[in-house]
Design a protein around this motif. Sequence first.
Motif, PDB file in Angstrom:
ATOM      1  N   ASN A 104     -50.111 -14.588 -25.811  1.00 62.01           N
ATOM      2  CA  ASN A 104     -51.456 -14.301 -26.314  1.00 62.01           C
ATOM      3  C   ASN A 104     -52.020 -13.036 -25.686  1.00 62.01           C
ATOM      4  OD1 ASN A 104     -51.508 -16.621 -27.921  1.00 62.01           O
ATOM      5  ND2 ASN A 104     -52.154 -17.866 -26.188  1.00 62.01           N
ATOM      6  N   ASN A 105     -51.144 -12.163 -25.141  1.00 60.56           N
ATOM      7  CA  ASN A 105     -51.549 -10.951 -24.421  1.00 60.56           C
ATOM      8  C   ASN A 105     -52.348 -11.310 -23.166  1.00 60.56           C
ATOM      9  OD1 ASN A 105     -51.465  -8.158 -24.021  1.00 60.56           O
ATOM     10  ND2 ASN A 105     -53.422  -7.844 -25.043  1.00 60.56           N
ATOM     11  N   GLY A 106     -52.007 -12.453 -22.581  1.00 62.23           N
ATOM     12  CA  GLY A 106     -52.679 -12.925 -21.375  1.00 62.23           C
ATOM     13  C   GLY A 106     -52.143 -12.268 -20.117  1.00 62.23           C
ATOM     14  N   PHE A 107     -52.552 -12.794 -18.970  1.00 62.39           N
ATOM     15  CA  PHE A 107     -52.287 -12.154 -17.682  1.00 62.39           C
ATOM     16  C   PHE A 107     -51.083 -12.723 -16.941  1.00 62.39           C
ATOM     17  CE2 PHE A 107     -55.276 -15.560 -16.811  1.00 62.39           C
ATOM     18  CZ  PHE A 107     -54.831 -16.113 -15.613  1.00 62.39           C
ATOM     19  N   GLU A 108     -50.256 -13.511 -17.604  1.00 62.45           N
ATOM     20  CA  GLU A 108     -49.091 -14.134 -16.987  1.00 62.45           C
ATOM     21  C   GLU A 108     -48.216 -13.100 -16.257  1.00 62.45           C
ATOM     22  OE1 GLU A 108     -45.037 -16.386 -18.627  1.00 62.45           O
ATOM     23  OE2 GLU A 108     -46.601 -15.776 -20.039  1.00 62.45           O
ATOM     24  N   TYR A 109     -47.826 -12.031 -16.934  1.00 66.80           N
ATOM     25  CA  TYR A 109     -46.938 -11.018 -16.363  1.00 66.80           C
ATOM     26  C   TYR A 109     -47.594 -10.312 -15.178  1.00 66.80           C
ATOM     27  CZ  TYR A 109     -43.769  -7.007 -16.198  1.00 66.80           C
ATOM     28  OH  TYR A 109     -42.873  -6.060 -15.802  1.00 66.80           O
ATOM     29  N   ASN A 110     -48.870  -9.968 -15.316  1.00 69.70           N
ATOM     30  CA  ASN A 110     -49.592  -9.324 -14.218  1.00 69.70           C
ATOM     31  C   ASN A 110     -49.617 -10.219 -12.990  1.00 69.70           C
ATOM     32  OD1 ASN A 110     -51.440  -8.895 -16.956  1.00 69.70           O
ATOM     33  ND2 ASN A 110     -50.833  -7.002 -15.964  1.00 69.70           N
ATOM     34  N   PHE A 111     -49.833 -11.496 -13.215  1.00 69.72           N
ATOM     35  CA  PHE A 111     -49.910 -12.470 -12.126  1.00 69.72           C
ATOM     36  C   PHE A 111     -48.571 -12.605 -11.414  1.00 69.72           C
ATOM     37  CE2 PHE A 111     -50.488 -16.928 -10.566  1.00 69.72           C
ATOM     38  CZ  PHE A 111     -51.579 -16.682  -9.757  1.00 69.72           C
ATOM     39  N   VAL A 112     -47.490 -12.622 -12.180  1.00 69.65           N
ATOM     40  CA  VAL A 112     -46.154 -12.695 -11.594  1.00 69.65           C
ATOM     41  C   VAL A 112     -45.879 -11.452 -10.744  1.00 69.65           C
ATOM     42  CG1 VAL A 112     -43.682 -12.681 -12.132  1.00 69.65           C
ATOM     43  CG2 VAL A 112     -45.208 -14.251 -13.327  1.00 69.65           C
ATOM     44  N   LEU A 113     -46.234 -10.287 -11.243  1.00 66.01           N
ATOM     45  CA  LEU A 113     -46.030  -9.055 -10.469  1.00 66.01           C
ATOM     46  C   LEU A 113     -46.839  -9.072  -9.173  1.00 66.01           C
ATOM     47  CD1 LEU A 113     -45.969  -6.468 -13.373  1.00 66.01           C
ATOM     48  CD2 LEU A 113     -44.047  -7.107 -11.887  1.00 66.01           C
ATOM     49  N   ILE A 114     -48.051  -9.567  -9.227  1.00 70.08           N
ATOM     50  CA  ILE A 114     -48.869  -9.694  -8.015  1.00 70.08           C
ATOM     51  C   ILE A 114     -48.173 -10.619  -7.017  1.00 70.08           C
ATOM     52  CG2 ILE A 114     -51.022 -10.656  -7.092  1.00 70.08           C
ATOM     53  CD1 ILE A 114     -52.374  -9.656  -9.720  1.00 70.08           C
ATOM     54  N   ALA A 115     -47.708 -11.768  -7.486  1.00 71.50           N
ATOM     55  CA  ALA A 115     -47.045 -12.721  -6.590  1.00 71.50           C
ATOM     56  C   ALA A 115     -45.801 -12.121  -5.953  1.00 71.50           C
ATOM     57  CB  ALA A 115     -46.678 -13.993  -7.362  1.00 71.50           C
ATOM     58  N   VAL A 116     -44.992 -11.431  -6.728  1.00 66.14           N
ATOM     59  CA  VAL A 116     -43.759 -10.847  -6.194  1.00 66.14           C
ATOM     60  C   VAL A 116     -44.065  -9.739  -5.193  1.00 66.14           C
ATOM     61  CG1 VAL A 116     -41.677  -9.546  -6.778  1.00 66.14           C
ATOM     62  CG2 VAL A 116     -42.364 -11.489  -8.182  1.00 66.14           C
ATOM     63  N   THR A 117     -44.980  -8.845  -5.529  1.00 65.11           N
ATOM     64  CA  THR A 117     -45.248  -7.731  -4.602  1.00 65.11           C
ATOM     65  C   THR A 117     -45.894  -8.221  -3.307  1.00 65.11           C
ATOM     66  OG1 THR A 117     -47.316  -7.198  -5.778  1.00 65.11           O
ATOM     67  CG2 THR A 117     -45.355  -5.950  -6.392  1.00 65.11           C
ATOM     68  N   ILE A 118     -46.799  -9.160  -3.407  1.00 65.89           N
ATOM     69  CA  ILE A 118     -47.412  -9.697  -2.190  1.00 65.89           C
ATOM     70  C   ILE A 118     -46.368 -10.470  -1.383  1.00 65.89           C
ATOM     71  CG2 ILE A 118     -49.085 -11.380  -1.299  1.00 65.89           C
ATOM     72  CD1 ILE A 118     -50.992 -10.454  -3.511  1.00 65.89           C
ATOM     73  N   GLY A 119     -45.534 -11.250  -2.072  1.00 67.29           N
ATOM     74  CA  GLY A 119     -44.467 -11.973  -1.374  1.00 67.29           C
ATOM     75  C   GLY A 119     -43.536 -11.048  -0.610  1.00 67.29           C
ATOM     76  N   VAL A 120     -43.120  -9.961  -1.233  1.00 66.23           N
ATOM     77  CA  VAL A 120     -42.257  -8.988  -0.546  1.00 66.23           C
ATOM     78  C   VAL A 120     -42.999  -8.330   0.605  1.00 66.23           C
ATOM     79  CG1 VAL A 120     -40.983  -6.814  -0.805  1.00 66.23           C
ATOM     80  CG2 VAL A 120     -40.750  -8.601  -2.534  1.00 66.23           C
ATOM     81  N   ALA A 121     -44.273  -8.054   0.424  1.00 62.94           N
ATOM     82  CA  ALA A 121     -45.048  -7.459   1.520  1.00 62.94           C
ATOM     83  C   ALA A 121     -45.085  -8.393   2.724  1.00 62.94           C
ATOM     84  CB  ALA A 121     -46.467  -7.130   1.055  1.00 62.94           C
ATOM     85  N   PHE A 122     -45.224  -9.692   2.498  1.00 63.57           N
ATOM     86  CA  PHE A 122     -45.232 -10.659   3.599  1.00 63.57           C
ATOM     87  C   PHE A 122     -43.854 -10.825   4.233  1.00 63.57           C
ATOM     88  CE2 PHE A 122     -49.109 -13.019   1.717  1.00 63.57           C
ATOM     89  CZ  PHE A 122     -49.984 -12.245   2.464  1.00 63.57           C
ATOM     90  N   ILE A 123     -42.812 -10.857   3.403  1.00 63.30           N
ATOM     91  CA  ILE A 123     -41.448 -11.022   3.911  1.00 63.30           C
ATOM     92  C   ILE A 123     -40.971  -9.772   4.635  1.00 63.30           C
ATOM     93  CG2 ILE A 123     -39.027 -11.285   3.210  1.00 63.30           C
ATOM     94  CD1 ILE A 123     -40.108 -12.969   0.825  1.00 63.30           C
ATOM     95  N   GLY A 124     -41.315  -8.632   4.074  1.00 63.22           N
ATOM     96  CA  GLY A 124     -40.824  -7.351   4.569  1.00 63.22           C
ATOM     97  C   GLY A 124     -39.819  -6.798   3.579  1.00 63.22           C
ATOM     98  N   PRO A 125     -39.541  -5.500   3.665  1.00 61.39           N
ATOM     99  CA  PRO A 125     -38.700  -4.857   2.656  1.00 61.39           C
ATOM    100  C   PRO A 125     -37.217  -5.155   2.768  1.00 61.39           C
ATOM    101  CG  PRO A 125     -39.276  -3.292   4.357  1.00 61.39           C
ATOM    102  CD  PRO A 125     -40.038  -4.567   4.656  1.00 61.39           C
ATOM    103  N   GLY A 126     -36.796  -5.764   3.849  1.00 58.31           N
ATOM    104  CA  GLY A 126     -35.365  -6.000   4.049  1.00 58.31           C
ATOM    105  C   GLY A 126     -34.706  -4.851   4.795  1.00 58.31           C
ATOM    106  N   ARG A 127     -33.413  -4.921   4.890  1.00 60.90           N
ATOM    107  CA  ARG A 127     -32.628  -3.966   5.678  1.00 60.90           C
ATOM    108  C   ARG A 127     -32.469  -2.615   4.992  1.00 60.90           C
ATOM    109  NH1 ARG A 127     -27.014  -6.042   6.025  1.00 60.90           N
ATOM    110  NH2 ARG A 127     -28.218  -7.899   6.430  1.00 60.90           N
ATOM    111  N   TYR A 128     -32.392  -2.604   3.661  1.00 65.59           N
ATOM    112  CA  TYR A 128     -32.087  -1.384   2.915  1.00 65.59           C
ATOM    113  C   TYR A 128     -33.365  -0.674   2.520  1.00 65.59           C
ATOM    114  CZ  TYR A 128     -27.687  -3.879   2.710  1.00 65.59           C
ATOM    115  OH  TYR A 128     -26.561  -4.570   3.044  1.00 65.59           O
ATOM    116  N   VAL A 129     -33.764   0.262   3.361  1.00 65.81           N
ATOM    117  CA  VAL A 129     -34.990   1.024   3.119  1.00 65.81           C
ATOM    118  C   VAL A 129     -34.673   2.513   3.210  1.00 65.81           C
ATOM    119  CG1 VAL A 129     -36.511  -0.805   3.958  1.00 65.81           C
ATOM    120  CG2 VAL A 129     -35.703   0.924   5.549  1.00 65.81           C
TER     121      VAL A 129
END
Length: 131
Positions: free
Chosen positions: A102-127
């Motif tokens: 319905n052109n809703g915010f599902e995708y935006n919300f998923v991107l927010i969750a992933v980027t914040i999750g990675v920010a909390f975890i850290g970028p990993g070894r390959y930077v």
Amino acid sequence: MAALGLLIIRLVIGLTFVGHGAQKLFGWFGGTGVSETGQWLESIGIKPGGKIWAVVAGACELIGGLLFAAGWMTPLGAALITIIMIDAIITVHGRNGYWLTNNGFEYNFVLIAVTIGVAFIGPGRYVLFSP
């Protein structure tokens, strides 16, 4: 394997945002550039200064995407991406409900969750840059 997984996530999401920023700023990859993006922003009620907001949004996407993909200053990159996604929810997708169908915010919300999750975890070894 976790470091490789984080690299894949960072590259796909980060480079996608680099592309979105380049669409807004330079008209690359089928984008409309600053002028037309600014006109569109004004047409959805972001007045005055649609062109200014097009530059701000494009810069946040481009810089946030580069930082996120590189794994350098990852929390800042994630914050820039999150700000843009929250803005997209508020200005465009939120009124359409959650689901993307319905052109809703599902995708935006998923991107927010992933980027914040990675920010909390850290970028990993390959930077690209190590502190």
